[in-house]
Design a protein around this motif. Structure first.
Motif, PDB file in Angstrom:
ATOM      1  N   VAL A 101       0.729  -1.086   0.060  1.00  0.00           N
ATOM      2  CA  VAL A 101      -0.109   0.328  -0.167  1.00  0.00           C
ATOM      3  C   VAL A 101       1.065   1.466  -0.134  1.00  0.00           C
ATOM      4  N   ASP A 102       0.232   2.465  -0.592  1.00  0.00           N
ATOM      5  CA  ASP A 102       1.041   3.346  -0.181  1.00  0.00           C
ATOM      6  C   ASP A 102       0.451   3.753   0.241  1.00  0.00           C
ATOM      7  N   LEU A 103       1.161   5.366   1.479  1.00  0.00           N
ATOM      8  CA  LEU A 103       0.780   6.415   2.096  1.00  0.00           C
ATOM      9  C   LEU A 103       1.505   7.604   1.964  1.00  0.00           C
ATOM     10  N   ALA A 104       0.211   8.350   1.582  1.00  0.00           N
ATOM     11  CA  ALA A 104       0.584  10.161   1.074  1.00  0.00           C
ATOM     12  C   ALA A 104       0.091  10.724   2.118  1.00  0.00           C
ATOM     13  N   ARG A 105       0.796  12.015   2.565  1.00  0.00           N
ATOM     14  CA  ARG A 105       0.287  12.537   3.829  1.00  0.00           C
ATOM     15  C   ARG A 105      -0.924  13.742   2.743  1.00  0.00           C
ATOM     16  N   ILE A 106      -1.843  14.386   3.378  1.00  0.00           N
ATOM     17  CA  ILE A 106      -2.896  15.124   2.756  1.00  0.00           C
ATOM     18  C   ILE A 106      -3.299  16.380   3.865  1.00  0.00           C
ATOM     19  N   GLY A 107      -2.352  16.057   5.064  1.00  0.00           N
ATOM     20  CA  GLY A 107      -2.769  17.122   6.061  1.00  0.00           C
ATOM     21  C   GLY A 107      -2.268  16.916   7.781  1.00  0.00           C
ATOM     22  N   ASP A 108      -2.187  17.510   8.514  1.00  0.00           N
ATOM     23  CA  ASP A 108      -1.757  17.557   9.350  1.00  0.00           C
ATOM     24  C   ASP A 108      -2.077  16.129  10.652  1.00  0.00           C
ATOM     25  N   GLY A 109      -1.621  15.002  10.393  1.00  0.00           N
ATOM     26  CA  GLY A 109      -1.695  14.367  11.207  1.00  0.00           C
ATOM     27  C   GLY A 109      -2.600  13.571  10.028  1.00  0.00           C
ATOM     28  N   LYS A 110      -3.310  13.059   9.240  1.00  0.00           N
ATOM     29  CA  LYS A 110      -3.721  12.848   7.855  1.00  0.00           C
ATOM     30  C   LYS A 110      -3.400  12.333   6.724  1.00  0.00           C
ATOM     31  N   TYR A 111      -3.509  11.316   6.525  1.00  0.00           N
ATOM     32  CA  TYR A 111      -2.968   9.972   5.432  1.00  0.00           C
ATOM     33  C   TYR A 111      -3.988  10.067   4.594  1.00  0.00           C
ATOM     34  N   ARG A 112      -3.474   9.399   3.300  1.00  0.00           N
ATOM     35  CA  ARG A 112      -4.655   8.575   2.025  1.00  0.00           C
ATOM     36  C   ARG A 112      -4.008   7.345   1.930  1.00  0.00           C
ATOM     37  N   GLY A 147      -5.529   7.927  10.194  1.00  0.00           N
ATOM     38  CA  GLY A 147      -4.695   9.273  11.005  1.00  0.00           C
ATOM     39  C   GLY A 147      -4.333   9.531  12.369  1.00  0.00           C
ATOM     40  N   ALA A 148      -4.112  10.725  12.824  1.00  0.00           N
ATOM     41  CA  ALA A 148      -4.307  10.355  14.657  1.00  0.00           C
ATOM     42  C   ALA A 148      -5.127  10.503  15.270  1.00  0.00           C
ATOM     43  N   MET A 149      -4.909   9.690  16.178  1.00  0.00           N
ATOM     44  CA  MET A 149      -6.302   9.749  17.413  1.00  0.00           C
ATOM     45  C   MET A 149      -6.944  11.022  17.252  1.00  0.00           C
ATOM     46  N   ASP A 150      -7.704  11.828  17.270  1.00  0.00           N
ATOM     47  CA  ASP A 150      -8.650  12.763  17.412  1.00  0.00           C
ATOM     48  C   ASP A 150     -10.027  12.513  17.679  1.00  0.00           C
ATOM     49  N   ASP A 151     -10.517  12.951  19.106  1.00  0.00           N
ATOM     50  CA  ASP A 151     -12.152  12.385  19.349  1.00  0.00           C
ATOM     51  C   ASP A 151     -13.011  13.484  18.763  1.00  0.00           C
ATOM     52  N   GLU A 153      -6.105   1.049  15.307  1.00  0.00           N
ATOM     53  CA  GLU A 153      -7.565   1.000  14.723  1.00  0.00           C
ATOM     54  C   GLU A 153      -7.433  -0.193  13.274  1.00  0.00           C
ATOM     55  N   LEU A 154      -6.307   0.126  12.872  1.00  0.00           N
ATOM     56  CA  LEU A 154      -6.352  -0.023  11.244  1.00  0.00           C
ATOM     57  C   LEU A 154      -5.916  -1.854  11.516  1.00  0.00           C
ATOM     58  N   LEU A 155      -4.829  -1.854  12.457  1.00  0.00           N
ATOM     59  CA  LEU A 155      -4.481  -3.105  12.353  1.00  0.00           C
ATOM     60  C   LEU A 155      -5.814  -4.512  13.147  1.00  0.00           C
ATOM     61  N   LEU A 156      -6.106  -3.952  14.066  1.00  0.00           N
ATOM     62  CA  LEU A 156      -7.663  -4.326  14.725  1.00  0.00           C
ATOM     63  C   LEU A 156      -8.404  -4.641  13.643  1.00  0.00           C
TER      64      LEU A 156
END
Length: 159
Positions: A25-36, A48-52, A61-64
């Motif tokens: 898979v490829d991962l690209a940053r699309i914002g602060d703490g956010k990736y596609r 993304g990073a955990m944000d309530d 969570e993706l590992l789970l």
């Protein structure tokens, strides 16, 4: 020094899978703490990073999800040869800990809540359900087997 573009077109990535063992898979940053994340077939999802305030899945969570999804497909493949389930739910959970080994999950567990229709076909599916779960855990699920066996992860720069 220019970084190479790691994002590939679906056709380019599919042609790279000709050895039949490579998964990527490829991962690209699309914002602060956010990736596609993009797979070789062109599927996309956000990470993304955990944000309530943000429902985006975290890497943990993706590992789970990966463990649950891998085992669910194994178990369903085996049981649906007898009967299609009337409901099929899996809960994946574990405790995120920080100790002398660093951050990691501990106490990983999957709980299968699967129901089949009444009758001989449903009885046959119920009869193989536990064995199917055990086969997924012990042999079939690539994701949980990788976690259980403790495969190393190589980190490197793309200079």
């Amino acid at each position: 020094m220019r970084r190479p573009n790691l994002v590939r077109s679906p056709s380019e990535s599919v042609s790279r899978m000709s050895d039949n063992t490579l998964r990527s898979v490829d991962l690209a940053r699309i914002g602060d703490g956010k990736y596609r994340a993009t797979n070789v077939r062109g599927g996309e999802m956000l990470v993304g990073a955990m944000d309530d305030q943000d429902p985006t899945f975290t890497p943990v969570e993706l590992l789970l999800v990966a463990i649950a999804g891998c085992s669910a497909t194994d178990v369903e493949f085996i049981t649906r040869k007898r009967a299609t389930s009337t409901s099929f739910d899996v809960r994946a959970e574990g405790n995120k800990v920080r100790d002398e080994q660093g951050n990691h999950l501990d106490g990983l567990r999957l709980t299968f809540d699967v129901h089949f229709p009444a009758g001989p076909e449903g009885d046959a599916a119920r009869g193989v359900l536990q064995r199917a779960i055990e086969q997924s855990r012990d042999r079939l699920c690539t994701v949980s087997r990788t976690v259980q066996l403790g495969a190393g992860v190589e980190y490197r720069r793309a200079d």
